[in-house]
Every structure is written in C-alpha cells, then in structure tokens.
Design a protein around this motif. Structure first.
Motif, PDB file in Angstrom:
ATOM      1  N   THR A  47     -28.644  16.470  33.108  1.00 30.23           N
ATOM      2  CA  THR A  47     -29.274  17.481  32.266  1.00 30.23           C
ATOM      3  C   THR A  47     -28.834  18.876  32.670  1.00 30.23           C
ATOM      4  O   THR A  47     -28.563  19.138  33.844  1.00 30.23           O
ATOM      5  CB  THR A  47     -30.814  17.359  32.372  1.00 30.23           C
ATOM      6  N   ARG A  52     -34.716  19.952  21.626  1.00 28.19           N
ATOM      7  CA  ARG A  52     -34.352  18.581  21.283  1.00 28.19           C
ATOM      8  C   ARG A  52     -34.163  18.433  19.778  1.00 28.19           C
ATOM      9  O   ARG A  52     -34.900  19.001  18.974  1.00 28.19           O
ATOM     10  CB  ARG A  52     -35.439  17.607  21.747  1.00 28.19           C
ATOM     11  N   TYR A  72     -36.342  13.300  16.296  1.00 32.40           N
ATOM     12  CA  TYR A  72     -36.164  11.862  16.460  1.00 32.40           C
ATOM     13  C   TYR A  72     -35.824  11.221  15.119  1.00 32.40           C
ATOM     14  O   TYR A  72     -36.238  11.705  14.057  1.00 32.40           O
ATOM     15  CB  TYR A  72     -37.452  11.223  17.004  1.00 32.40           C
ATOM     16  N   LYS A  92     -43.624   8.207  20.815  1.00 31.54           N
ATOM     17  CA  LYS A  92     -42.413   8.679  20.152  1.00 31.54           C
ATOM     18  C   LYS A  92     -42.563   8.619  18.629  1.00 31.54           C
ATOM     19  O   LYS A  92     -42.107   9.511  17.906  1.00 31.54           O
ATOM     20  CB  LYS A  92     -41.214   7.836  20.598  1.00 31.54           C
ATOM     21  N   PRO A 113     -34.914  15.323  29.455  1.00 27.41           N
ATOM     22  CA  PRO A 113     -35.292  13.922  29.256  1.00 27.41           C
ATOM     23  C   PRO A 113     -36.564  13.544  30.005  1.00 27.41           C
ATOM     24  O   PRO A 113     -36.941  14.210  30.985  1.00 27.41           O
ATOM     25  CB  PRO A 113     -34.081  13.152  29.815  1.00 27.41           C
ATOM     26  N   GLU A 134     -23.270  12.328  25.113  1.00 24.84           N
ATOM     27  CA  GLU A 134     -24.530  11.644  24.857  1.00 24.84           C
ATOM     28  C   GLU A 134     -25.724  12.581  25.039  1.00 24.84           C
ATOM     29  O   GLU A 134     -26.726  12.476  24.327  1.00 24.84           O
ATOM     30  CB  GLU A 134     -24.684  10.428  25.774  1.00 24.84           C
ATOM     31  N   VAL A 135     -25.618  13.503  25.983  1.00 23.98           N
ATOM     32  CA  VAL A 135     -26.690  14.481  26.195  1.00 23.98           C
ATOM     33  C   VAL A 135     -26.646  15.553  25.114  1.00 23.98           C
ATOM     34  O   VAL A 135     -27.681  15.938  24.554  1.00 23.98           O
ATOM     35  CB  VAL A 135     -26.571  15.110  27.594  1.00 23.98           C
ATOM     36  N   SER A 140     -25.643  15.405  22.075  1.00 25.55           N
ATOM     37  CA  SER A 140     -26.079  14.907  20.769  1.00 25.55           C
ATOM     38  C   SER A 140     -27.597  14.844  20.641  1.00 25.55           C
ATOM     39  O   SER A 140     -28.114  14.716  19.531  1.00 25.55           O
ATOM     40  CB  SER A 140     -25.486  13.510  20.530  1.00 25.55           C
ATOM     41  N   ARG A 141     -28.316  14.940  21.741  1.00 23.39           N
ATOM     42  CA  ARG A 141     -29.778  14.898  21.708  1.00 23.39           C
ATOM     43  C   ARG A 141     -30.401  16.271  21.484  1.00 23.39           C
ATOM     44  O   ARG A 141     -31.627  16.384  21.447  1.00 23.39           O
ATOM     45  CB  ARG A 141     -30.306  14.329  23.043  1.00 23.39           C
ATOM     46  N   HIS A 142     -29.569  17.303  21.347  1.00 22.16           N
ATOM     47  CA  HIS A 142     -30.085  18.663  21.222  1.00 22.16           C
ATOM     48  C   HIS A 142     -29.581  19.319  19.944  1.00 22.16           C
ATOM     49  O   HIS A 142     -28.555  18.935  19.394  1.00 22.16           O
ATOM     50  CB  HIS A 142     -29.664  19.497  22.435  1.00 22.16           C
TER      51      HIS A 142
END
Length: 349
Positions: free
Chosen positions: A50, A78, A81, A99, A156, A318-319, A321-323
């Motif tokens: 992170t 983030r 979802y 979630k 995360p 991968e990290v 793409s979560r933001h």
C-alpha cells in the motif's frame, strides 16, 4: 524555510521486510514488464502493498504550542465496489454482508449524483428527495472522521494489509531547516499513528453507545434522515482505522518504510496555500499569490496530477485498480481533505 535538494541524487531505496522480496535486476528491456521495473513493492500471498503520502504542513509564522500532527496523511479514495459476477459454472460470487451494505450505499450515492447532475430527468419527487438526502448524509459521513482516520480507511483491510510505503517530499525539512531522513519521518509517523489509534478507540466507544439510539430514531421517523447509517459508518471507520494502525505498527505480516520522492512539490504548494487561506495570521502566502487568496483550481489539478502520477509509479497494477484515478475527482477530493486537515492543524498551532 526549505533547503534545496540536489535532483541528481537518487532517493534511497525503501527498506524491505523479510516477508517481501526486493526487485530483481532486469534481464532485458524487451522481455521485462514495465510494471515490475517501476514498482518495487511485490504482492505476497493475500497481502496488498500500500502507498500513503505524508505531506508536511507548512511551518507557522507564529505558534504558542507544538502542532499536533506534522503531516497531512493522504491516499487515493477507493473505487466503488462492484457486484460479484457468476463463475464459469454459473454460481454467484460470494460477498460479505458489510461489503454488500457498503456497495448498496455507494449505488445510492451514485444514483443521487446522477439526479443532481440531471442525468435522470424522469426521476420522481421521492427519488429526487431521497437522492438529495443521501448526498447530505454522505457529506456528513466524510466530514465526521478526522483526516488521518479517513486516510487509513482507504488502505486495504487488516487481513489484506501488507507492506506500507510512506512517500514524502524529498525537499522536506525538519527542525532548524535540516533535510529530513526516512528514519525521522518514520519516527514521526509512528507517533502520529499511535495518537490516532488512541483517539479512534475513544470515538468508537462513544459511537457504539449511540447505535441503539440512532436506530430507534430512524425506525420511528417517517422521513429518511439516515442517522443510523451515518453513525454506523462513523463507528466502522473508527474501528477499522484502529485495527489498521495496530496491523501497521505491531504485526509481523505488515511493515512500514518511508521513502522520499521528488514529484510532490505541487501538493506541498497546495497545502501551504490552503493553510494560508484558512489562517493568514499563522501561515505565509505562497510566492506569487495574493495574500488570503483561496486555493485555485489550477493548484488543485496540479496537485491531483502529481498524486496520481506518483501513485501509479509506486503501486502495482492490482493495487492501483482499486482506487479512483480520475484527475477531476481527485482534485475535488484533495481540496476537501486538505481543508479538513488544514483546519485540524490550524487549531493546534
């Protein structure tokens, strides 16, 4: 007063925990992945490396006490979802209750934003009222936690939290104008995190006591005011932030390192401009700006560009793409976070 750092000197590589491998030398430019070359953090097991930014607040012109937090902690928000799809056999993907509740709330916020922008012209009165109420509730949810807890809420969860890299401006200075070292930043970061953990514990206890009260109010009030949802979100943020601090500072699965970067000048200028606008008596104006002038859109967009580019450079795909990586949205988020953190800092000087 800042000390100019020689740009020809490469910043020292981040320290690696025993659970993380340092990047290997490139075999050849044609066969190596650019992502592997530019991102030192590697994904190990289920733990996600992170990135978080530590931007030093400007030194006040006059102050009667030691400021409470020397850094603005920030990381990209983030991304919303997504509903899990079906696998190759047509089986529904699993989704935890918490979630799912967060995803449903995000969908309500997105729908309310579409109504506000006029993208749903056929929305009825109830939908319009509900969308406006959800927007107000979301604003309150973002306002309630302090800036450090909000930043930690974007990393995360504890069970997936891996190596934490703290990036700070390479030309940052410490006491008496001396350039800061990674060890100095890490020492201050640990102090900030422990203070944040204690505060989150107190806030979580108070919020937990109010959960039954807010639930009863929402149950008997016909008009939706989302009081319980706001209190629940605040409670979850405090508990989550506290557990993440514990994972960062005391877990073998997580580790923290600090590394300078030369790409955050625009964010430093943005933060100084915000602090001066909030309290011209305590903070000097940015060179070239009018005294007391508000933060300009150009400063916000330059800061967003710097944050996104530096984040992409250091985070694995991968990290990243979560933001959220949209410049306009990050500029708006930076303005809100800098203003919130600036107000907290101004009160402490």
């Amino acid at each position: 007063m800042s000390t100019k750092v020689d740009d020809t000197r490469a910043p020292p590589p981040p320290a690696y925990d025993s659970a993380y491998e340092a990047p290997q030398p490139l075999a050849s430019p044609s066969t190596s992945s650019p992502t592997t070359a530019s991102h030192p953090e590697t994904l190990v097991g289920t733990h996600l490396p992170t990135i978080i930014f530590a931007i030093p607040f400007p030194t006040p012109i006059r102050s009667h006490k030691q400021p409470t937090s020397p850094y603005l902690l920030y990381t990209l928000p983030r991304a919303p979802y997504e509903k899990p799809g079906r696998d190759a056999y047509g089986k529904k993907g699993k989704e935890g209750m918490v979630k799912k509740a967060e995803r449903k709330w995000q969908e309500e916020i997105a729908q309310g934003e579409k109504i506000r922008l006029g993208q749903e012209p056929n929305a009825g009165r109830w939908k319009r009222f509900k969308g406006k109420a959800v927007g107000i509730a979301d604003g309150v949810i973002h306002y309630l936690p302090n800036s450090r807890i909000e930043a930690l809420g974007r990393v995360p969860p504890k069970k997936k939290l891996g190596h934490l890299t703290v990036l700070y401006p390479a030309d940052a200075t410490g006491p008496e104008g001396a350039p800061v070292t990674p060890e100095f930043v890490q020492f201050n970061m640990n102090a900030v995190l422990k203070k944040t953990q204690k505060r989150a514990t107190v806030n979580a206890v108070g919020s937990a006591c109010l959960l039954p009260v807010t639930a009863m109010i929402d149950l008997f009030v016909v008009v939706p005011i989302f009081l319980f949802e706001m209190n629940l979100a605040y409670f979850s943020t405090q508990v989550s932030g506290r557990s993440k601090v514990a994972a960062i500072t005391g877990s073998k699965d997580s580790s923290i390192s600090c590394s300078p970067t030369y790409d955050l000048d625009a964010v430093t200028v943005l933060l100084q401009s915000m602090c001066h606008h909030l309290s011209p008596r305590h903070f000097a104006t940015v060179p070239g700006s009018h005294p007391g002038a508000p933060v300009s859109r150009e400063q916000l967009l330059d800061g967003a560009d710097a944050i996104i580019a530096t984040f992409r450079q250091h985070a694995i795909d991968e990290v990243a793409s979560r933001h959220i990586l949209d410049k306009e949205k990050i500029a708006d988020d930076l303005k809100r976070c800098c203003r919130k953190a600036g107000k907290e800092y101004v009160k402490s000087v």
